[in-house]
Design a protein around this motif. Structure first.
Motif, mmCIF file in Angstrom:
data_model
loop_
_atom_site.group_PDB
_atom_site.id
_atom_site.type_symbol
_atom_site.label_atom_id
_atom_site.label_comp_id
_atom_site.label_asym_id
_atom_site.label_seq_id
_atom_site.Cartn_x
_atom_site.Cartn_y
_atom_site.Cartn_z
ATOM 1 N N HIS A 174 4.263 -5.823 -2.587
ATOM 2 C CA HIS A 174 4.255 -4.667 -1.674
ATOM 3 C C HIS A 174 3.408 -5.007 -0.456
ATOM 4 C CE1 HIS A 174 6.043 -2.278 -4.878
ATOM 5 N NE2 HIS A 174 5.168 -2.839 -5.686
ATOM 6 N N GLY A 175 3.966 -4.810 0.728
ATOM 7 C CA GLY A 175 3.217 -5.114 1.960
ATOM 8 C C GLY A 175 2.275 -3.991 2.340
ATOM 9 N N ASN A 176 1.496 -4.217 3.393
ATOM 10 C CA ASN A 176 0.582 -3.177 3.885
ATOM 11 C C ASN A 176 1.372 -2.124 4.657
ATOM 12 O OD1 ASN A 176 -1.746 -4.374 2.880
ATOM 13 N ND2 ASN A 176 -1.829 -5.780 4.618
ATOM 14 N N PRO A 177 1.074 -0.847 4.413
ATOM 15 C CA PRO A 177 1.801 0.206 5.136
ATOM 16 C C PRO A 177 1.386 0.261 6.611
ATOM 17 C CG PRO A 177 0.468 1.114 3.317
ATOM 18 C CD PRO A 177 0.107 -0.318 3.442
ATOM 19 N N ILE A 178 2.323 0.682 7.442
ATOM 20 C CA ILE A 178 2.051 0.917 8.869
ATOM 21 C C ILE A 178 2.272 2.414 9.080
ATOM 22 C CG2 ILE A 178 2.926 0.553 11.225
ATOM 23 C CD1 ILE A 178 3.871 -2.218 10.401
ATOM 24 N N THR A 179 1.323 3.102 9.725
ATOM 25 C CA THR A 179 1.512 4.536 9.983
ATOM 26 C C THR A 179 1.488 4.788 11.482
ATOM 27 O OG1 THR A 179 0.486 5.100 7.872
ATOM 28 C CG2 THR A 179 0.622 6.853 9.484
ATOM 29 N N ASP A 180 2.431 5.587 11.947
ATOM 30 C CA ASP A 180 2.484 5.948 13.361
ATOM 31 C C ASP A 180 2.944 7.396 13.444
ATOM 32 O OD1 ASP A 180 2.822 6.183 16.084
ATOM 33 O OD2 ASP A 180 4.615 4.946 16.186
ATOM 34 N N PHE A 185 5.517 3.456 7.062
ATOM 35 C CA PHE A 185 6.507 2.438 6.720
ATOM 36 C C PHE A 185 5.840 1.431 5.789
ATOM 37 C CE2 PHE A 185 7.328 4.128 10.877
ATOM 38 C CZ PHE A 185 8.719 4.224 10.981
ATOM 39 N N GLN A 186 6.541 1.035 4.728
ATOM 40 C CA GLN A 186 5.983 0.011 3.848
ATOM 41 C C GLN A 186 7.114 -0.883 3.349
ATOM 42 O OE1 GLN A 186 4.133 1.260 0.150
ATOM 43 N NE2 GLN A 186 2.864 -0.575 0.081
ATOM 44 N N ALA A 187 6.870 -2.196 3.391
ATOM 45 C CA ALA A 187 7.895 -3.138 2.944
ATOM 46 C C ALA A 187 7.590 -3.625 1.534
ATOM 47 C CB ALA A 187 7.959 -4.321 3.907
ATOM 48 N N LYS A 278 11.088 -0.894 15.440
ATOM 49 C CA LYS A 278 10.027 -1.896 15.636
ATOM 50 C C LYS A 278 9.136 -1.931 14.381
ATOM 51 C CE LYS A 278 6.422 -0.895 18.162
ATOM 52 N NZ LYS A 278 5.822 -0.230 19.332
ATOM 53 N N HIS A 279 8.783 -0.738 13.884
ATOM 54 C CA HIS A 279 7.913 -0.665 12.697
ATOM 55 C C HIS A 279 8.614 -1.228 11.452
ATOM 56 C CE1 HIS A 279 5.075 1.385 15.085
ATOM 57 N NE2 HIS A 279 5.631 2.576 15.052
ATOM 58 N N ILE A 280 9.915 -0.913 11.319
ATOM 59 C CA ILE A 280 10.663 -1.411 10.157
ATOM 60 C C ILE A 280 10.644 -2.940 10.168
ATOM 61 C CG2 ILE A 280 12.998 -1.583 9.143
ATOM 62 C CD1 ILE A 280 13.423 1.376 10.211
ATOM 63 N N ASN A 281 10.940 -3.505 11.350
ATOM 64 C CA ASN A 281 10.973 -4.970 11.437
ATOM 65 C C ASN A 281 9.593 -5.605 11.287
ATOM 66 O OD1 ASN A 281 13.673 -5.274 11.527
ATOM 67 N ND2 ASN A 281 13.825 -5.938 13.641
ATOM 68 N N ASN A 282 8.556 -4.955 11.866
ATOM 69 C CA ASN A 282 7.209 -5.529 11.750
ATOM 70 C C ASN A 282 6.755 -5.562 10.296
ATOM 71 O OD1 ASN A 282 6.954 -6.096 14.403
ATOM 72 N ND2 ASN A 282 5.801 -4.262 14.939
ATOM 73 N N CYS A 283 7.008 -4.445 9.594
ATOM 74 C CA CYS A 283 6.685 -4.385 8.159
ATOM 75 C C CYS A 283 7.341 -5.517 7.410
ATOM 76 C CB CYS A 283 7.314 -3.122 7.567
ATOM 77 S SG CYS A 283 6.221 -1.783 7.481
ATOM 78 N N ALA A 284 8.651 -5.682 7.695
ATOM 79 C CA ALA A 284 9.448 -6.683 6.988
ATOM 80 C C ALA A 284 8.937 -8.083 7.327
ATOM 81 C CB ALA A 284 10.918 -6.544 7.353
#
Length: 290
Positions: A174-180, A185-187, A278-284
């Motif tokens: 599980h990746g680190n979540p990004i919140t905006d 978003f979490q990958a 952008k967030h979806i791709n950065n998470c991934a």
């Protein structure tokens, strides 16, 4: 005298405790810090026909000075049905100004679902749509609803099953979540070599209440078939139009294979426009690089 912030915070804590004990497994904490919660409501306990997820955000002024921010998520809920239900909730809020109203809301929604189940309404037709159109209608109190797939496992049934015996469940990272702006978003990533493993990983992820309650679970996978020297690949938008294709494209650019990437997004009530991609791709990308 107006309630102080401390009193309001305490009222919120009391209400949340009561709701989680009343609704048990149907109550889900999406984000404790942002006070985002999700309640699954259905018309009956054994074989529900109509189900709906109520997602609420409790602002600092709730319950005495501000209403909860909410979304109603159900694939069949649109147009007239949506407006009527939203109006009922609004009415309950107005009649009980300053009071804790989530219990009343949940029971009102359940009442509507029971009526639907008893009427001759046909079974819900589950088609997903994108939650977000790239313009904001400026109405913060009634958020855009996004249909949620009732049984997300159904969408996995197209996966061909190479072998009937259960393949080993690959490790899931599980990746680190990004919140905006309240959206998170979490990958999640897993090494896979067969479509059956893809199915197993997705089923495993959906066993997690928090992941299952995400507004979208977008995924893509690429498996390299040594014998045919070709790629077996596919993707799923899960209601976020074009997101799956973009995710797969990213995986192609990074030349990764034998991997499944799932990006969960919990929508927080504020439209992000193109930033969400952008967030979806950065998470991934982050989870792939890790």
């Amino acid at each position: 005298m107006a309630a102080s912030d401390t009193e309001r915070a305490q009222q919120q804590i009391d209400e949340i405790e009561a709701l989680s004990s009343i609704y048990g497994d149907d109550w889900c904490v999406v984000d404790e810090d942002e006070k985002i919660y999700c309640i699954k409501i259905s018309d009956c306990l054994d074989k529900p026909k109509w189900t709906l997820c109520l997602q609420v955000i409790l602002p600092p002024g709730y319950p005495t000075a501000e209403p909860p921010i909410y979304q109603l998520n159900a694939p069949w809920l649109r147009g007239q049905d949506y407006t009527e239900l939203a109006n009922s909730l609004e009415e309950i809020y107005v009649q009980n100004l300053g009071e804790s109203i989530l219990y009343l809301w949940v029971e009102k929604i359940r009442e509507v679902l029971i009526e639907k189940a008893q009427s001759s309404d046909p079974e819900p037709d589950i088609k997903k749509t994108t939650e977000e159109v790239d313009e904001d209608d400026g109405d913060d109190f009634l958020l855009d609803y996004q249909p949620i797939q009732e049984d997300k496992i159904k969408m996995l049934n197209y996966v061909s099953s190479e072998s009937q015996e259960d393949e080993e469940l690959p490790p899931i990272h599980h990746g680190n979540p990004i919140t905006d702006r309240r959206s998170t978003f979490q990958a999640h990533l897993a090494p896979v070599v067969t479509t059956r493993q893809v199915k197993r990983v997705l089923e495993k992820l959906y066993e997690n209440k928090k992941i299952a309650s995400a507004t979208h679970n977008i995924y893509a996978y690429r498996i390299y078939c040594e014998d045919k020297q070709t790629f077996l690949q596919d993707c799923e938008d899960d209601g976020e139009t074009a997101a799956g294709g973009r995710l797969l494209h990213l995986m192609q650019i990074l030349n990764v294979h034998n991997v499944l990437v799932v990006v969960s997004r919990w929508y927080g009530g504020i439209l992000l426009g193109p930033d969400r991609f952008k967030h979806i791709n950065n998470c991934a990308r982050n989870v792939l690089v890790e």
